[in-house]
Every structure is written in C-alpha cells, then in structure tokens.
Design an enzyme around this catalytic site. Structure first.
Site: not given
Ligand code: NAP
Length: 282
Positions: A67, A103
């Site tokens: 993204k 989102d």
């Molecule tokens: P991203 O930009 O990669 O961010 C990941 C987030 O998760 C960061 O805040 C990261 O913290 C944290 N994280 C990763 N592993 C962790 C752990 N073991 N313990 C604690 N925190 C952890 O991903 P994103 O785009 O924000 O997406 C986040 C989640 O939302 C994904 O799983 C995605 O599939 C889901 N999502 C769903 C939808 C939907 O339509 N339902 C839409 C968007 C996203 P750090 O900053 O410390 O790395």
C-alpha cells in the site's frame, strides 16, 4: 464488448477473497470486468504494475505489503490516501494512477451501516499504527469517538500517527507496556497484523473492557481468532471481525472505478457462510 481488466496485487495473495467479491459485484451490476489476483513481492511490484497498465489494466487493489509503495507510484491521490500515505485502490487515468484509500470508509460502513453500532462518544483504543491504522484513525475521529488512544509495538509510529491526526484534545499515543494503567474503553480495534503469525496470543489486560465494549479486528478468518478470542474472554459486549469491512471497502473501490455502488449484503452473506462465524452483535 471489451472486458476491462482489474487486479489485486499483494504478497502472499493466494487466499485473497477479492476476486470472489468483485466477480459477485460484476454479475450483480452487469458490468463486464476481469479481476485476477497477482502475486507481487515488494521489489517486483513497480515493474508488474507497469506491465499491467501497459496491457490495459484499468484498476488495482493493493494489500500487504504494497500500500505504501503504491502510494509513491501515483500521479494523483485523494485526501484519504494523502493522510495515510498508503493506497488500497488505484484507478488508471490519462496521466497515470489515481490513488485512494477506502479502508476507513469501509470500516465505518460496516460498523454503523451493517452492524448498526453507534461509535459516537466511545473511548477508543487503537492497536497498531501501520497503513490500516492510518486509514481508519481520521475516520474514527470524524465518526465522533470521544478519545483515540493509539498503541503500537514500535512506539515511534504511534507518536507519528498521533501527530499527523492533529487533534491533541482527543488523540493520544501510549506505550503498549502501559496498557494496564489506561482504564477501560468502549471501542477496541485491532489494526495489527500480529494474528497472522503462528501460535500468537493476545495477552491484553482484561480491565481494558467494560460492559459496553465493542471489540473489532480488521483481520478476518484465522488471523482474527487470537484477538477475538481475547475479546470474548474479556466479555466484550460486541465482537466484530474485518470481513464486513473487506466487502465495504471493495464496494467503495468498485464505485470509484465504475460510478456504481453494488449491494454488499448478498456478497457479505455468502462470504460469512464460508468463514468462521466471528461476529456477535446484540
Ligand atoms: P502494516 O502497515 O504492515 O502494519 C502492521 C501493524 O501490525 C503495525 O502496527 C505493526 O507494528 C503491527 N504488528 C505486526 N506484528 C505485530 C506483533 N507481533 N505484535 C504487535 N504488533 C504487530 O499492515 P496494515 O496494512 O496496517 O494491516 C494491518 C492488518 O489489518 C493486516 O493483517 C491486514 O490484513 C488487516 N486489514 C484488513 C482490512 C479489511 O478490509 N478487513 C483492510 C486493511 C487491513 P510495528 O509498527 O511495530 O511493526
């Protein structure tokens, strides 16, 4: 009749539900479109996107980890994308890609429109400060939450999101290790990808919840199980996974491409039948 090409890019991508969702939207609206899932490791993505455009690609969805990279490849972006510095939707225009982020609007439509939940006045805890958290945080403030406490594994990213929101009266960042002293919340949102890991458990203080708490995981399917299991053990009043958000943000993208908003309930109902039943709303 020309069939326009669309695709979701991500890595991994094999389990994406997007092709099923857009196939259903296309059938329902009578719009002829091809929609495929393209596996794109981050280093390969710019070249793959360029090839897709050269071969007539009209629109794209993005998922992890693309993204932010896609945002940098746009010639024009909407305000929601500019705030998040991340896009989940691209539309091909004469001068290049237009990027948007649906989102936040998708989440709010699911919670307020489908689950009929009122977000106003809720003290809110946001776990995570990645792309999705950036997409939903301003929309939560617009929806009238009382306070937004942001906690992230890497604290600097929570601070940066708080600063970008520019609402010091309502948006605060806190340390994950200090959650014990943060009191209770009426809305807790998991916007982390932690649940995608093997054997993950959410070990959050049970005192974060009260008898009104709505717990929302942006994840769905197996990735939502750890957080929603914790929410149930903490006796949250409502528990919602991210499946409805997925369908709503896809409908917003579809509308951006075609100018028509599809009916989301039939598509949501079918996906829900095939997914773990993770929603309990009064
Ligand atoms: P991203 O930009 O990669 O961010 C990941 C987030 O998760 C960061 O805040 C990261 O913290 C944290 N994280 C990763 N592993 C962790 C752990 N073991 N313990 C604690 N925190 C952890 O991903 P994103 O785009 O924000 O997406 C986040 C989640 O939302 C994904 O799983 C995605 O599939 C889901 N999502 C769903 C939808 C939907 O339509 N339902 C839409 C968007 C996203 P750090 O900053 O410390 O790395």
């Amino acid at each position: 009749m020309t069939i326009e090409r669309f695709a979701v890019f991500g890595h991994p991508i094999t389990h994406s539900l997007s092709p099923h969702i857009y196939k259903a939207f296309a059938e329902q609206t009578g719009i002829a479109m091809e929609y495929t899932a393209i596996d794109a490791p981050a280093p390969d993505f710019p070249a793959l996107l360029e090839r897709f455009a050269a071969e007539g690609g009209r629109g794209v969805n993005l998922t992890l980890p693309l993204k932010e990279i896609a945002f940098g490849l746009c010639s024009r972006t909407g305000p929601r994308a500019q705030f998040a510095k991340a896009v989940n939707t691209l539309k091909c225009e004469d001068d290049g890609w237009y990027g948007d982020n649906t989102d936040g609007s998708g989440l709010i439509r699911d919670l307020t429109g489908r689950q009929l939940l009122d977000l106003r006045g809720r003290r809110t805890l946001l776990l995570g400060a990645g792309g999705a958290a950036h997409g939903i945080a301003p929309v939560l403030l617009d929806a009238g939450v009382l306070e937004l406490v942001i906690v992230n594994r890497t604290p600097a990213r929570a601070d940066a999101l708080m600063d970008a929101l520019g609402d010091p009266a309502r948006a605060h960042s806190r340390y994950w290790d200090d959650l014990d002293s943060q009191g209770d919340f009426e809305l807790i949102i998991n916007a982390t990808s932690a649940g995608r890991g093997e054997g993950v458990e959410f070990d959050l203080p049970l005192g974060l919840c009260n008898r009104m708490t709505l717990a929302v995981d942006l994840n769905y399917g197996e990735a939502a199980i750890p957080f929603l299991a914790w929410a149930r053990s903490a006796e949250c009043r409502n528990v919602v996974d991210g499946l409805g958000m997925l369908v709503e943000q896809a409908a917003d993208s579809f509308e951006l491409w075609h100018g028509v908003r599809p009916e989301t309930d039939p598509v949501y109902d079918i996906l829900r039948q095939h997914n773990a039943l993770l929603v309990t709303v009064d």
